[in-house]
Enzyme design. Structure first.
Site, mmCIF file in Angstrom:
data_model
loop_
_atom_site.group_PDB
_atom_site.id
_atom_site.type_symbol
_atom_site.label_atom_id
_atom_site.label_comp_id
_atom_site.label_asym_id
_atom_site.label_seq_id
_atom_site.Cartn_x
_atom_site.Cartn_y
_atom_site.Cartn_z
ATOM 1 N N HIS A 260 0.808 -1.222 0.000
ATOM 2 C CA HIS A 260 0.000 0.000 0.000
ATOM 3 C C HIS A 260 0.841 1.273 0.000
ATOM 4 C CE1 HIS A 260 -3.272 -2.742 0.866
ATOM 5 N NE2 HIS A 260 -4.129 -1.770 0.689
ATOM 6 N N GLY B 70 -6.169 -1.615 4.523
ATOM 7 C CA GLY B 70 -4.754 -1.655 4.144
ATOM 8 C C GLY B 70 -4.042 -0.322 4.342
ATOM 9 N N SER C 183 -7.495 0.139 -2.058
ATOM 10 C CA SER C 183 -6.791 -0.516 -0.955
ATOM 11 C C SER C 183 -7.486 -1.835 -0.666
ATOM 12 C CB SER C 183 -6.833 0.349 0.300
ATOM 13 O OG SER C 183 -8.095 0.275 0.934
ATOM 14 N N ASP C 184 -6.784 -2.749 -0.004
ATOM 15 C CA ASP C 184 -7.480 -3.922 0.489
ATOM 16 C C ASP C 184 -7.949 -3.624 1.903
ATOM 17 O OD1 ASP C 184 -8.641 -6.236 1.080
ATOM 18 O OD2 ASP C 184 -6.921 -7.532 0.701
ATOM 19 N N TYR C 185 -9.243 -3.465 2.004
ATOM 20 C CA TYR C 185 -9.881 -3.228 3.299
ATOM 21 C C TYR C 185 -9.121 -2.133 4.047
ATOM 22 C CZ TYR C 185 -13.590 -4.937 6.291
ATOM 23 O OH TYR C 185 -14.751 -5.060 7.000
#
Ligand code: NOJ
Length: 747
Positions: free
Chosen positions: A270, A296, A292-294
């Site tokens: 990230h 992140g 983003s992942d969740y």
């Protein structure tokens, strides 16, 4: 408010009229669609800083009694223009209502995006992605993604967080189930197929949706197979093994990319300008959106590269993460950073442009409600045609690992058949993880499929025998009793759906609980036993392999599980799946994969000082590409059209494949390549082509592959792509180990 929205739509009309008279090349930056760029900039020019950062915020929905909803306070956030998209919120009528709030009650009327993890079907659940990869059927996989998109978009969704394209060499890692296995080439083909399926030919078609290739990058390289863990790997391995499926997705036009939770060589994805900017945007020319992942973005703090939320937000946005899923950092913490001069507003603007472009491409500025149509929702959910496609996919995904003495197919007039095991009558388990809007009641269990398939006089006995996990053996006696009464036994064993997928890593690849003991007790009756395995990862079923005559890997087959498994068990369909991942004998062999390097001391049973173990063989239980059929295939006459080529030229490889058995069957013909001598070590084999063919008994087909420069290229010691002169071995066959070979020379 309504007036603002109308203003925006009018503005769109004006821009459309204006740019249509622009001379070609009239804009400073070449863009695919000048009207899009002009429109997006026009909207941007109307936005406050808070509204801009609001577009970059994605919030997670909540589950209510009536289905998924925006979170508490979400409606106020929509009206305030402080949200651009939602995760896990769907339903045609409900998304229409939320969209109305956005377009009619927020100042600028910018429509929302609704996103969800539609991974292997929306309501019609297909086999898990690893199983779909086992079909090696690119067309069917594209079609499955298309059906998922048809259903999901009918429920108001614009964006799926799929395909997951992480290469996985470690089956302990639970997320291996979501990808296409261990091979970058197969993974790249599957990635591109799924992108095409979700996004279709034209995103303005309301049955298409934004795809998202995830998790960028090297998420599958998690140390110890432990989810979220660090990835520490060479740039060579990163580029040769983990990146190709992402590049293929980008080349197929994927609109969005998700950053990975993990760090790569010390830098969290990230915050990685190397990954997100140098590789993704500059080298590959990706022009889409990065999400983003969740949480992140927030996780940059525990990673230890950001001291606080504001720094985490600055790092992620500057590196190239456009949308902040869940953390709320961009919208809450970044306005002050911009005002204090610590973050350039131009960086914010660029990210906002990407979000607006996505909305524009979906046609949401023209008609924000085009995805929220209750009539479509009603008509397009779990249709017979969708179920039929799921069944066909499941049939092709089943991998016959072993079939000694032709125990399979079973005779449907078998007399008495015992169906035993904790997964025989387990509807929810058939769906696997990430089952979107799938429902257990939609799933056909294996017991049910068998009951429907047998001849009228055939008796079916059922015993659960054991639970999937735990050490309760109290069901063994009943299982043994029904086995004794039967002429044959189908034993359905494996993992439950929650033993793989996110955060579900295992240190063992064995059958969980007391299932192996159950198998031993049933086997001891002396009845012919067929094992059907359910699971989301390779299972090291060494005992079964040694004792049970037939083993069918069924993965998590989806809503049509029971029908598809019965179709194969009784021979209506000959099995044709091939393993997309190596099955180890024991977890201690991990990582074990077919495209390994040779080493200076390749394993030699007669030489102690070679690369192997003292307690188990170095070879896998079942190799990559393995999968049997009810018929047999012979490979002959592998040949190249020219024995010598110049670097940069192509070579054509042909092989004759004959069905030498007595029934029609599908075979996946595989082509591997080895660069024999190079300035850096090369894998012993690399998959470079495959084709699924159907052959009638006695029929021969010549299968032809073209190997181009990209197939012979590797990174030299200076990490420059090169093709070096020398010999290449070409292997063709029905698995990575069962091959015939020839060679050609590059001069
Ligand atoms: C976390 C997972 O890693 C990712 O794959 C998924 O898309 C998001 N959660 C949203 O559910």
């Amino acid at each position: 408010m309504r007036t603002m929205h109308k203003t925006l739509l009018c503005l769109m009309g004006l821009w459309l009229a204006w740019v249509s008279v622009l001379p070609p090349g009239g804009l400073a930056q070449p863009v695919a669609d000048p009207r899009e760029a002009a429109f997006v900039d026009s909207v941007l020019s109307l936005m406050t800083l808070e509204e801009k950062l609001g577009q970059l915020a994605q919030y997670r929905g909540r589950w209510s009694d009536t289905g998924p909803k925006v979170p508490e306070g979400g409606e106020a956030e929509i009206r305030a223009g402080r949200v651009g998209s939602f995760l896990g919120v769907y339903g045609a009528a409900y998304t229409r209502e939320m969209q109305r709030l956005a377009v009619e009650e927020s100042r600028l009327g910018i429509p929302l995006l609704f996103a969800h993890d539609v991974i292997h079907g929306f309501r019609t659940i297909f086999p898990v992605p690893l199983a779909e990869a086992a079909t090696w059927d690119v067309t069917a996989v594209e079609e499955a993604a298309r059906i998922a998109a048809v259903e999901a978009t009918a429920h108001g969704l614009h964006w799926t967080f799929a395909p997951m394209v992480d290469v996985a060499r470690d089956p302990r890692w639970g997320r291996i189930v979501e990808g296409s296995g261990e091979d970058p080439y197969l993974g790249a083909q599957m990635a591109a197929a799924r992108v095409r399926g979700f996004q279709g030919a034209d995103l303005r078609d309301p049955a298409t949706m934004l795809a998202c290739a995830k998790h960028f990058a090297a998420y599958g390289a998690a140390e110890g197979g432990r989810d979220y863990n660090i990835a520490d790997l060479s740039e060579r391995t990163l580029r040769e093994i983990y990146l190709p499926p992402f590049q293929a997705a980008v080349e197929a036009g994927v609109e969005t990319i998700m950053a990975a939770f993990n760090e790569v060589n010390g830098v969290p994805a990230h915050a990685s300008t190397f990954l997100l900017d140098d590789v993704l945007r500059r080298e590959w020319g990706f022009g889409g959106l990065v999400v983003s992942d969740y949480t992140g973005v927030l996780e940059l703090i525990p990673h230890g590269v950001a001291a606080d939320r504001a720094e985490a937000g600055r790092l992620a946005l500057t590196a190239g993460v456009d949308v902040d899923m869940v953390s709320g950092i961009y919208v809450d913490d970044l306005p002050a950073e911009v005002r204090a001069g610590r973050l350039d507003e131009a960086v914010v603007d660029e990210a906002v442009r990407r979000v607006l472009r996505a909305k524009y491409r979906l046609g949401l500025f023209e008609d924000p409600y085009r995805y929220s149509d209750p009539a479509r929702e009603q008509a397009l959910t779990l249709t017979p045609a969708h179920r039929q496609a799921a069944r066909a996919m499941a049939q092709k995904s089943l991998v016959l690992l072993k079939n000694e003495g032709g125990v399979l197919p079973l005779d449907r007039t078998v007399g008495t058949l015992a169906v035993i095991g904790p997964l025989a009558d387990a509807p929810r388990e058939m769906l696997g993880g990430w089952a979107a809007a799938g429902r257990a009641e939609d799933a056909v269990t294996i017991l049910q499929g068998i009951r429907e398939a047998v001849a009228p006089g055939t008796r079916i006995l059922y015993a659960k025998g054991a639970t999937i996990e735990g050490d309760d053996r109290s069901g063994f006696d009943e299982a043994v009793r029904v086995a004794r009464e039967a002429d044959a036994v189908v034993l359905v064993l494996g993992e439950h759906h929650d033993m793989s997928a996110e955060a579900h890593n295992r240190t063992s690849l064995d059958l969980p609980g007391v299932q192996r003991e159950l198998a031993q007790a049933v086997h001891a009756t002396g009845k012919p036993v067929v094992a059907v395995l359910i699971g989301g990862r390779p299972l090291s079923v060494t005992w079964l392999d040694a004792h049970v005559p037939a083993i069918l890997m069924a993965w998590f087959p989806g809503v049509e599980a029971g029908h598809a498994v019965a179709d194969v068990l009784f021979g209506d369909v000959s099995p044709s799946g091939k393993l997309p991942v190596t099955f180890p004998r024991t977890v201690g062999q991990v990582p074990i994969y077919y495209n390994h390097k040779n080493t200076g001391r390749p394993p030699d049973p007669n030489n102690k000082y070679t690369s192997k173990y003292i307690d188990v063989p170095w070879t896998p239980l079942y190799p990559f590409g393995h999968g049997l059929s009810y018929t047999t295939f012979a490979y002959a006459n592998v040949r190249v059209d020219r024995p010598v080529i110049r670097a940069g030229e192509t070579v054509t490889v042909s092989v004759d494949v004959t069905n030498t058995g007595d029934r029609t069957g599908d075979e996946v013909v595989q082509l591997y390549l080895r660069d024999e001598v190079a300035s850096v070590t090369r894998p012993v084999k690399q998959l470079r082509g495959f084709e699924r063919i159907t052959l009638a008994p006695g029929q021969t087909k010549t299968v032809t592959f073209t190997l181009g420069p990209q197939d012979m290229t590797f990174y030299d010691q200076a990490m420059q792509p090169v093709i070096e002169p020398g010999f290449f071995t070409v292997y063709a066959g029905g698995s990575s180990e069962n091959v015939i070979q020839t060679r050609f020379e590059v001069q």
